[in-house]
Design a protein around this motif. Structure first.
Motif, PDB file in Angstrom:
ATOM      1  N   UNK A 286       0.761  -1.074  -0.078  1.00  0.00           N
ATOM      2  CA  UNK A 286       0.084   0.090   0.139  1.00  0.00           C
ATOM      3  C   UNK A 286       0.827   1.157   0.008  1.00  0.00           C
ATOM      4  N   UNK A 287       0.865   1.976  -1.116  1.00  0.00           N
ATOM      5  CA  UNK A 287       1.923   2.883  -1.350  1.00  0.00           C
ATOM      6  C   UNK A 287       0.968   4.556  -1.274  1.00  0.00           C
ATOM      7  N   UNK A 288       1.376   5.103  -0.247  1.00  0.00           N
ATOM      8  CA  UNK A 288       0.685   6.346   0.005  1.00  0.00           C
ATOM      9  C   UNK A 288       1.675   7.635  -0.572  1.00  0.00           C
ATOM     10  N   UNK A 289       1.074   8.712  -1.201  1.00  0.00           N
ATOM     11  CA  UNK A 289       1.805   9.724  -1.442  1.00  0.00           C
ATOM     12  C   UNK A 289       0.674  11.152  -1.624  1.00  0.00           C
ATOM     13  N   UNK A 290       1.249  12.041  -0.880  1.00  0.00           N
ATOM     14  CA  UNK A 290       0.181  13.258  -0.552  1.00  0.00           C
ATOM     15  C   UNK A 290      -1.151  13.012  -0.077  1.00  0.00           C
ATOM     16  N   UNK A 291      -1.327  12.237   0.701  1.00  0.00           N
ATOM     17  CA  UNK A 291      -2.637  11.696   1.166  1.00  0.00           C
ATOM     18  C   UNK A 291      -3.342  10.950   0.537  1.00  0.00           C
ATOM     19  N   UNK A 292      -2.786  10.248  -0.615  1.00  0.00           N
ATOM     20  CA  UNK A 292      -3.655   9.434  -1.643  1.00  0.00           C
ATOM     21  C   UNK A 292      -3.072   8.240  -1.633  1.00  0.00           C
ATOM     22  N   UNK A 293      -3.780   7.174  -1.734  1.00  0.00           N
ATOM     23  CA  UNK A 293      -3.311   5.748  -2.189  1.00  0.00           C
ATOM     24  C   UNK A 293      -3.192   5.632  -3.437  1.00  0.00           C
ATOM     25  N   UNK A 294      -1.675   5.544  -3.708  1.00  0.00           N
ATOM     26  CA  UNK A 294      -1.287   5.215  -5.310  1.00  0.00           C
ATOM     27  C   UNK A 294      -1.255   3.738  -5.528  1.00  0.00           C
ATOM     28  N   UNK A 295      -0.911   2.843  -4.509  1.00  0.00           N
ATOM     29  CA  UNK A 295      -0.983   1.441  -4.852  1.00  0.00           C
ATOM     30  C   UNK A 295      -1.644   0.720  -3.733  1.00  0.00           C
ATOM     31  N   UNK A 296      -2.379  -0.375  -4.144  1.00  0.00           N
ATOM     32  CA  UNK A 296      -2.886  -1.397  -3.291  1.00  0.00           C
ATOM     33  C   UNK A 296      -2.914  -2.613  -3.943  1.00  0.00           C
ATOM     34  N   UNK A 297      -1.702  -3.308  -3.988  1.00  0.00           N
ATOM     35  CA  UNK A 297      -1.398  -4.396  -4.786  1.00  0.00           C
ATOM     36  C   UNK A 297      -0.762  -5.551  -4.421  1.00  0.00           C
ATOM     37  N   UNK A 298      -1.161  -6.732  -4.669  1.00  0.00           N
ATOM     38  CA  UNK A 298      -0.367  -7.882  -4.149  1.00  0.00           C
ATOM     39  C   UNK A 298       0.723  -7.981  -4.733  1.00  0.00           C
ATOM     40  N   UNK A 299       1.777  -8.955  -4.183  1.00  0.00           N
ATOM     41  CA  UNK A 299       3.183  -9.285  -4.941  1.00  0.00           C
ATOM     42  C   UNK A 299       2.986  -9.892  -6.073  1.00  0.00           C
ATOM     43  N   UNK A 300       1.877 -10.677  -6.440  1.00  0.00           N
ATOM     44  CA  UNK A 300       1.477 -11.255  -7.763  1.00  0.00           C
ATOM     45  C   UNK A 300       1.207 -10.131  -8.691  1.00  0.00           C
ATOM     46  N   UNK A 301       0.273  -9.230  -8.256  1.00  0.00           N
ATOM     47  CA  UNK A 301       0.067  -8.300  -9.163  1.00  0.00           C
ATOM     48  C   UNK A 301       0.966  -6.958  -9.830  1.00  0.00           C
ATOM     49  N   UNK A 302       2.101  -7.043  -8.943  1.00  0.00           N
ATOM     50  CA  UNK A 302       3.047  -6.194  -9.052  1.00  0.00           C
ATOM     51  C   UNK A 302       4.631  -6.765  -9.707  1.00  0.00           C
ATOM     52  N   UNK A 303       4.527  -8.059  -9.658  1.00  0.00           N
ATOM     53  CA  UNK A 303       5.791  -8.948  -9.958  1.00  0.00           C
ATOM     54  C   UNK A 303       6.719  -8.829  -8.844  1.00  0.00           C
ATOM     55  N   UNK A 304       7.767  -9.730  -9.197  1.00  0.00           N
ATOM     56  CA  UNK A 304       8.632 -10.357  -8.167  1.00  0.00           C
ATOM     57  C   UNK A 304       9.728  -9.324  -8.019  1.00  0.00           C
ATOM     58  N   UNK A 305       9.493  -8.000  -7.971  1.00  0.00           N
ATOM     59  CA  UNK A 305      10.716  -7.025  -7.636  1.00  0.00           C
ATOM     60  C   UNK A 305      10.864  -6.900  -6.340  1.00  0.00           C
ATOM     61  N   UNK A 306      12.066  -6.321  -6.118  1.00  0.00           N
ATOM     62  CA  UNK A 306      12.320  -6.263  -4.436  1.00  0.00           C
ATOM     63  C   UNK A 306      11.763  -4.911  -4.406  1.00  0.00           C
ATOM     64  N   UNK A 307      11.249  -4.904  -3.090  1.00  0.00           N
ATOM     65  CA  UNK A 307      10.087  -3.528  -2.486  1.00  0.00           C
ATOM     66  C   UNK A 307      10.774  -2.158  -2.561  1.00  0.00           C
ATOM     67  N   UNK A 308      11.825  -2.184  -2.760  1.00  0.00           N
ATOM     68  CA  UNK A 308      12.612  -0.826  -2.760  1.00  0.00           C
ATOM     69  C   UNK A 308      12.591  -0.249  -4.176  1.00  0.00           C
ATOM     70  N   UNK A 309      13.075  -1.021  -5.169  1.00  0.00           N
ATOM     71  CA  UNK A 309      12.962  -0.712  -6.442  1.00  0.00           C
ATOM     72  C   UNK A 309      11.393  -0.386  -7.100  1.00  0.00           C
ATOM     73  N   UNK A 310      10.515  -1.238  -6.474  1.00  0.00           N
ATOM     74  CA  UNK A 310       9.318  -1.192  -6.825  1.00  0.00           C
ATOM     75  C   UNK A 310       8.597   0.367  -6.332  1.00  0.00           C
ATOM     76  N   UNK A 311       8.908   0.645  -5.004  1.00  0.00           N
ATOM     77  CA  UNK A 311       8.590   1.930  -4.364  1.00  0.00           C
ATOM     78  C   UNK A 311       9.267   3.086  -5.247  1.00  0.00           C
ATOM     79  N   UNK A 312      10.423   3.049  -5.659  1.00  0.00           N
ATOM     80  CA  UNK A 312      11.070   4.294  -6.552  1.00  0.00           C
ATOM     81  C   UNK A 312      10.235   4.112  -7.956  1.00  0.00           C
ATOM     82  N   UNK A 313      10.078   2.949  -8.447  1.00  0.00           N
ATOM     83  CA  UNK A 313       9.285   3.070  -9.871  1.00  0.00           C
ATOM     84  C   UNK A 313       7.930   3.640  -9.706  1.00  0.00           C
TER      85      UNK A 313
END
Ligand code: ADP
Length: 238
Positions: free
Chosen positions: A198-225
């Motif tokens: 669950x990724x938040x930015x400026x008070x909004x939810x940018x992502x609410x996705x499962x690992x399967x939905x976003x692919x098997x990247x590491x969390x930090x790389x995914x965060x910056x992407x």
């Protein structure tokens, strides 16, 4: 299950959270991440009932303000606070009684051993280091067998043994079909744990996705992407 629907929170004219909606299923470890000021703490404090907010939060379909919801929910705050004149063991006993359970000495002994607090069980709240307070706070949250557990920066201040135990415990809770939400900046610490991002930015939810939905990247790389593109990923939920 935890459901947050259209949560908004103003501090005077600052909109800290802006219509945030997300959910965490039972048997899932969700990580709540985002830059400083994204609204994570405000969201967590709203869920656990510390702040007033607009919108709706439910714990297993009970409104978060109800007693039924509070009995299912445990919270480990970022900054633990202790009762100065209660011992370590008394903190855990007090939490059991506050939730309406009998004191289970075997269970308390096991938690104290697990977090290397057994020989410190008679120390008073005002004699504890920050890391020890954090461990007491974790024991207090676990002794009440919560259905939903919210941990705010739980690894900060913990020694490596405690981090290892906590990670193991989180996986045990997940296998027990509990619902776990962890807010953290320490992405490498939760990389092996998370099921839902669950990724938040400026008070909004940018992502609410499962690992399967976003692919098997590491969390930090995914965060910056995700932050780079302001990309919205995952399940829309109102
Ligand atoms: P995060 O936990 O993601 O860093 P916060 O929820 O702490 O974000 O803050 C979200 C926004 O709300 C920020 O702009 C912050 O400055 C503001 N804010 C947080 N707490 C207060 C407060 N008590 N009074 C006024 N503004 C606040």
């Amino acid at each position: 299950m935890l459901k947050v629907s259209n949560l908004s929170k103003y501090y005077r004219d600052v909109k800290a959270v802006d219509g945030a909606s997300f959910f965490v299923n039972n048997g899932e470890v969700a990580v709540l991440v985002g830059p400083n000021g994204a609204g994570k703490s405000t969201t967590i404090q709203s869920i656990v009932g510390i702040l007033r907010f607009d919108g709706k939060v439910t714990i297993d379909d009970h409104d978060n303000r109800s007693l039924a919801a509070k009995q299912l929910l445990a919270y480990v705050p970022e900054i633990p606070s202790m009762y100065p004149l209660l011992t370590v063991r008394e903190h855990i006993e007090f939490m059991s009684l506050a939730y309406g359970f009998d004191i289970d000495n075997d269970k308390i002994d096991a938690l104290l051993h697990r977090f290397e607090l057994f020989d410190k069980q008679d120390k008073l709240g005002n004699e504890l280091s920050k890391g020890m307070m954090q461990k007491v706070s974790i024991c207090c949250s676990l002794v009440v067998d919560p259905e939903v557990i919210i941990l705010d920066e739980p690894m900060v201040g913990l020694d490596p043994t405690a981090i290892k135990e906590l990670k193991q415990l989180i996986l045990e809770l997940k296998n027990d079909n509990k619902c776990i939400l962890i807010s953290t900046h320490m992405m490498e610490m939760v990389d092996s744990l998370w099921d839902r991002l669950i990724l938040m930015k400026e008070g909004k939810i940018l992502s609410n996705a499962t690992k399967a939905e976003v692919g098997d990247q590491d969390l930090e790389a995914l965060f910056f992407d995700l932050l780079k593109d302001d990309e919205t990923v995952g399940v829309e939920y109102e």
